[in-house]
Design an enzyme around this catalytic site. Structure first.
Site, PDB file in Angstrom:
ATOM      1  N   GLY A  31      27.952  47.971 129.701  1.00 36.05           N
ATOM      2  CA  GLY A  31      27.354  48.171 130.829  1.00 36.05           C
ATOM      3  C   GLY A  31      27.417  47.590 132.222  1.00 36.05           C
ATOM      4  O   GLY A  31      26.997  48.074 133.287  1.00 36.05           O
ATOM      5  N   ARG A  36      19.592  40.383 120.488  1.00 33.94           N
ATOM      6  CA  ARG A  36      20.174  41.605 119.824  1.00 33.94           C
ATOM      7  C   ARG A  36      19.918  41.642 118.130  1.00 33.94           C
ATOM      8  O   ARG A  36      19.966  42.562 117.484  1.00 33.94           O
ATOM      9  CB  ARG A  36      21.559  41.865 120.180  1.00 33.94           C
ATOM     10  CG  ARG A  36      21.604  42.499 121.423  1.00 33.94           C
ATOM     11  CD  ARG A  36      23.232  42.407 122.074  1.00 33.94           C
ATOM     12  NE  ARG A  36      23.153  43.077 123.314  1.00 33.94           N
ATOM     13  CZ  ARG A  36      24.265  42.805 123.969  1.00 33.94           C
ATOM     14  NH1 ARG A  36      25.187  42.092 123.785  1.00 33.94           N
ATOM     15  NH2 ARG A  36      24.110  43.404 125.345  1.00 33.94           N
TER      16      ARG A  36
END
Length: 1004
Positions: free
Chosen positions: A540, A834
């Site tokens: 990203g 995560r």
């Protein structure tokens, strides 16, 4: 004249009339007790005759040693009558009958063995799904098992078989005793490699004794072996050659490879392309050289068999060929075409038992339709290709929508192909746009391979040219099937000396290369894929670094204040004594910050110490043994202390960061990310690549590093191979930097280092580049590098359910969306780490949805309105005008879903999430249209790898530096422990990439 017709004489004086045998293949058609059925007799009889021998499938020597349903047995005297009928049926046709004997050991399934727990050399479970931990055999049980094998040989003799094949392959019991993975014993049956040969040698010895006692000197004894194991520790090819020498010195008739292709190379080292048959002849002892060798796998036609013989096998073993063609040997010896597929109406004709028919579905076709297809292809290959001359523009579909392709034709040729890649490549060199057109023009065919690492772009170009051919009234179908010209492999060896070689073209490799070039050094960067970028180009683009002066311009959120108060309460016992001062410094900073908040002053607090503490504590996890694991504090401190230095360095190199907002990546815990204005990680790869080329650096793509060159304990170079076969021997003045990434795209390695992955690795997708298979780790390990943290793997919770890809759908900062499960309910703080998110996803059915409204388009990263509309059409994003309609489309309860969204919106208004204490609350979900993006966890980052110190020097298993060897990025372990915070991967690669290059230059 073909060597296939030559006779083979064994040491026992038995002989084979030619060099073709039928391979042993389990047909699962015996009686429940392992007795011979008439179906089995008919099947084998139909395939006997011109084959020199038929090797009958594995027969279990002890009642609880079955590996399959419907397995054949030779465990009791009452089996002899049926076995005798089977042997006679084979011999009547003129083939010798050889029976394979085995015990499954830990591979025995309780379902087929009366629920009995399997046995093995040691109590170590196999690396397979639902593997049961076996019972370690006692010495008496081992002696009894040897006797069982002897009894089986005796029964085979009585039944009239011409020989037995001792099954020492396929991870069954005999192989288990030889394997260091399954044999952990310390008695006479296990230990070093010599002791691990004791069991197979005992089996051979008792077999020879039984044959001698029966006065049957021409009874054949063969031995089947699997050349390697993927397990760690496991059998390697050199180990097997040691065993075969031991067996050969005792005397036997043949060795039989067990593998899927006679041309196979190593499965342990995929980079090693040398066929194992070559290695066999290079390593064979004088004893082994006397024993005929059987090759197996992929022998479909006579030409295959002759090539196998020419390559060094003495006999060929044909398996699948005999399923489709019972007279395979006859046809091959007569030069006729052998059948490779079975028609759906041929079961009875070919005497194929139903259990076997059911498992060979992949070979069953409608032959009439297949013949028509092949005829059509032949017809198309003879079609004269013509076009209406001119220039035509058509489109394929790439990553970012339609890809314009302009093709120029003459009457009979494709003259030119121009790809408008302005939207697709975003400035990154993509080999698909250069190589695919070149291949099409050179071959005048659309029958070209897509390029690894650029699959979508490759197919888009092929599709665009295909559509242009149709516009020019050409025959695109014929062009798709036009034959290609084979490319010859080079045998050239190029030797060269440079200052530094860097392996891996991702961010770590690029930053290391450019850092060395900045100091006037000569550098070669090796990238095994045709395109550079690795995982960096897929990211990203968020890079974490504490920059308080910039961040102070942005107000904090109430939830963030609560989070900082929780950080301030972290017990000092969490920190190693010598690093406690960093935490005390942070607490003092926070104390001042809270005073400012109480006085009404609001700003986004950050500091190097906060980044350090969050990274250190964020990586804390518990391993499978219950031990608490932290990252190496010195490595973490180096990373966070030098993070802003990396941001400044990147800015100096031309990276254009967006200074209008401070973002928080998924799993980052904090808003401190610097993000380029361009989407994804292309800005880094583009700008750094251009700088490298401008400064005389050399980037070699399609070049795979194979082995480090070590002299006197120091790494002095590296060997590599290019895609055309050219070998490179690169010596270095300063060192080698390994920066080739982790192993997230390697299912076998995931399973190897963590048994948890046995359950999910085959099904789970990955966000990683397919290049990340851990080959760099293996290269380092081969020269003694220590591996750390290999059992920890991070999942990306928001992977695409179909592809595993990360950057599809509405990817936005977690403060601006809501996660709901299949009951339409929230279940987690969207800003969590995560691994916590991934575990919560699995606990909520695996598949979840990211929910947002139309305002999200303003904050959606790494995409465009065009992409969003395309992904809506493709079903990647689900769109609805109302929340009720969206609930129906994603099949969740309306009432639950609407209440969930309403509650969440109220938390955004209040500035506090009372359910999950979400740290950052941004947009509500209230303005239609509304969107749902299905998400499922994918493998994202492997935490383990080569151990390094703070100077990026690689450490060996004894704790010492390996001179001349450096590493950076995901190939290393020890920094992120069990969990990597979002945004920390890029700062890691750019920081330690620079450190590695600087260390190499300074220490040479």
């Amino acid at each position: 004249m073909s060597k296939l017709i030559d006779e083979v004489v064994f040491q026992s004086n038995a002989s084979l009339k030619n060099r073709i045998v039928m391979a042993p293949m389990t047909i699962q058609s015996a009686y429940f007790d392992g007795g011979v059925t008439q179906e089995m007799i008919d099947y084998y009889a139909a395939r006997s005759g011109d084959a020199a021998a038929v090797i009958v499938e594995s027969a279990f020597v002890e009642n609880y040693g079955r590996a399959f349903p419907g397995a054949l047995g030779i465990d009791a005297d009452n089996k002899i009558e049926g076995l005798s009928r089977l042997a006679n049926a084979i011999k009547e046709k003129g083939s010798k009958a050889i029976l394979q004997i085995y015990h499954a050991g830990r591979m025995a399934n309780g379902e087929f063995n009366g629920g009995h727990t399997p046995i093995s050399a040691s109590a170590v479970a196999a690396l397979r799904d639902n593997a049961e931990t076996p019972i370690e055999m006692t010495e008496q049980q081992i002696e009894d098992m040897v006797t069982h094998f002897g009894d089986a040989v005796n029964r085979a003799l009585v039944a009239g078989f011409d020989g037995v094949e001792i099954h020492g392959a396929n991870t069954f019991l005999i192989q288990q005793f030889f394997s260091p993975h399954s044999n952990r014993r310390n008695d006479k049956w296990g230990g070093d490699i010599d002791k691990r040969t004791a069991f197979p040698l005992a089996i051979l010895e008792i077999a020879k004794q039984v044959v001698a006692s029966r006065e049957k000197p021409d009874f054949i004894i063969g031995y089947r072996f699997s050349p390697e194991e993927i397990e760690e520790p496991g059998i390697r090819f050199e180990d097997n050659m040691y065993l075969l020498d031991k067996l050969a010195s005792c005397g036997l008739d043949y060795f039989h490879f067990s593998m899927g292709s006679w041309q196979r190379s190593s499965i342990v080292n995929p980079d090693d392309k040398e066929p194992l048959i070559n290695k066999y002849h290079q390593l064979k002892s004088e004893n082994v050289a006397k024993i005929p060798l059987i090759g197996v796998g992929g022998i479909k036609q006579k030409s295959d068999a002759e090539q196998a013989i020419e390559s060094g096998y003495d006999i060929v073993s044909v398996g699948k060929g005999y399923l489709a063609d019972p007279v395979w040997a006859s046809k091959a010896l007569n030069g006729e075409q052998c059948e490779e597929l079975v028609d759906f109406a041929q079961q009875q004709e070919l005497k194929l038992p139903t259990p076997l028919w059911d498992i060979m579905e992949y070979m069953i076709v409608d032959k009439a339709a297949e013949a028509a297809k092949q005829q059509r292809i032949q017809e198309l290959q003879n079609v004269e290709i013509t076009f209406e001359p001119g220039e035509y523009t058509a489109f394929g579909y790439g990553h970012n929508g339609q890809l314009p392709v302009t093709v120029t034709f003459s009457e009979d040729q494709i003259l030119n192909i121009i790809v408008d890649s302005s939207k697709e490549s975003d400035g990154i060199a993509n080999p698909a746009f250069e190589r695919i057109p070149k291949q099409i023009i050179e071959g005048q065919t659309l029958n070209v391979d897509v390029i690894s690492g650029a699959t979508v772009s490759s197919q888009a170009v092929i599709d665009g040219v295909t559509n242009a051919v149709d516009l020019a009234n050409g025959n695109s179908e014929a062009l798709l099937y036009k034959e290609r010209v084979a490319v010859e492999q080079s045998t050239e060896v190029i030797e060269e000396t440079v200052d530094l070689v860097v392996v891996g073209g991702g961010g770590a490799g690029l930053s290391a290369t450019l850092t060395a070039l900045d100091q006037g050094k000569s550098v070669i960067l090796l990238e095994k894929f045709p395109v550079i970028g690795g995982n960096t180009v897929r990211t990203g683009g968020w890079v974490n670094a504490a920059e308080p002066i910039w961040q102070n311009d942005f107000s904090d959120l109430p939830g963030e204040v609560d989070y900082l108060k929780a950080i301030a309460k972290t017990p000092e016992s969490e920190f190693v004594t010598e690093y406690l001062e960093d935490f005390k410094t942070l607490k003092a900073q926070l104390s001042e910050y809270f005073k400012d908040v109480d006085n009404g002053k609001h700003y986004l607090f950050d500091s190097v110490e906060l980044h350090l503490v969050q990274t250190y504590l964020g990586g804390k996890r518990t391993d499978l043994n219950g031990n608490t694991i932290y990252g190496r504090y010195d490595l973490v401190k180096t990373l966070t202390n030098r993070a802003m230095e990396s941001i400044d360095w990147l800015s100096e190199k031309g990276i254009d960061f967006d200074r209008s907002v401070v973002e928080i990546p998924v799993g980052a815990l904090w808003r401190r990310a610097h993000k380029p204005k361009r989407p994804k990680g292309v800005e880094f790869v583009d700008k750094l690549q251009k700088r490298i080329k401008a400064q005389g650096g050399r980037i070699m793509t399609d070049t795979r590093a194979t082995e480090l060159i070590v002299e006197h304990g120091k790494v002095v170079g590296i060997e590599a191979q290019q895609s055309d076969g050219t070998k490179l021997v690169l010596r270095v003045n300063h060192g080698v930097v390994l920066a080739s990434g982790g192993f997230g795209a390697n299912t076998k390695m995931l399973k190897q280092y963590n048994t948890y992955w046995n359950e999910i690795a085959d099904d789970i997708k990955t966000t990683n580049s397919p290049a990340l298979v851990g080959d760099g780790i293996k290269i380092g390990e081969k020269v003694g590098a220590n591996l750390v943290g290999m059992g920890f793997v991070q999942l990306m919770p928001i992977g695409d359910p179909n592809s595993g890809a990360l950057l599809t759908g509405l990817i936005v900062p977690p403060e601006n969306f809501v996660f709901v499960n299949q009951q339409g309910q929230r279940f987690v703080d969207e800003c969590e780490s995560r691994d916590v998110l991934s575990e919560s996803f699995f606990n909520n059915g695996g598949l979840i949805y990211m929910i947002a409204d139309d305002e999200i388009r303003k904050t959606a990263a790494n995409t465009s309105d065009e992409n969003i509309e395309r992904e809506i059409k493709e079903g990647i994003i689900i769109k609805a005008d109302t929340l009720s309609e969206l609930a129906d489309k994603i099949n969740v309860p309306r009432e639950n879903f609407i209440k969930t969204i309403e509650k969440y919106n109220s938390y955004v208004e209040q500035g506090h999430d009372i359910e999950f204490n979400k740290g950052a609350l941004g947009l509500k979900v209230e303005k239609g249209p509304f969107y749902a993006t299905p998400r499922k966890p994918s493998v994202h980052h492997t935490m383990g790898g080569l151990e390094i110190d703070t100077k990026a020097r690689v450490i060996n298993s004894e704790g010492a530096v390996i001179p001349g060897l450096y590493a950076a990025g995901e190939i290393t372990g020890g920094i992120h422990a069990g969990n990597r915070l979002g945004g920390n991967a890029l700062i890691d690669i750019f920081t330690y990439g620079r450190i590695a290059a600087n260390s190499a230059v300074e220490m040479a």
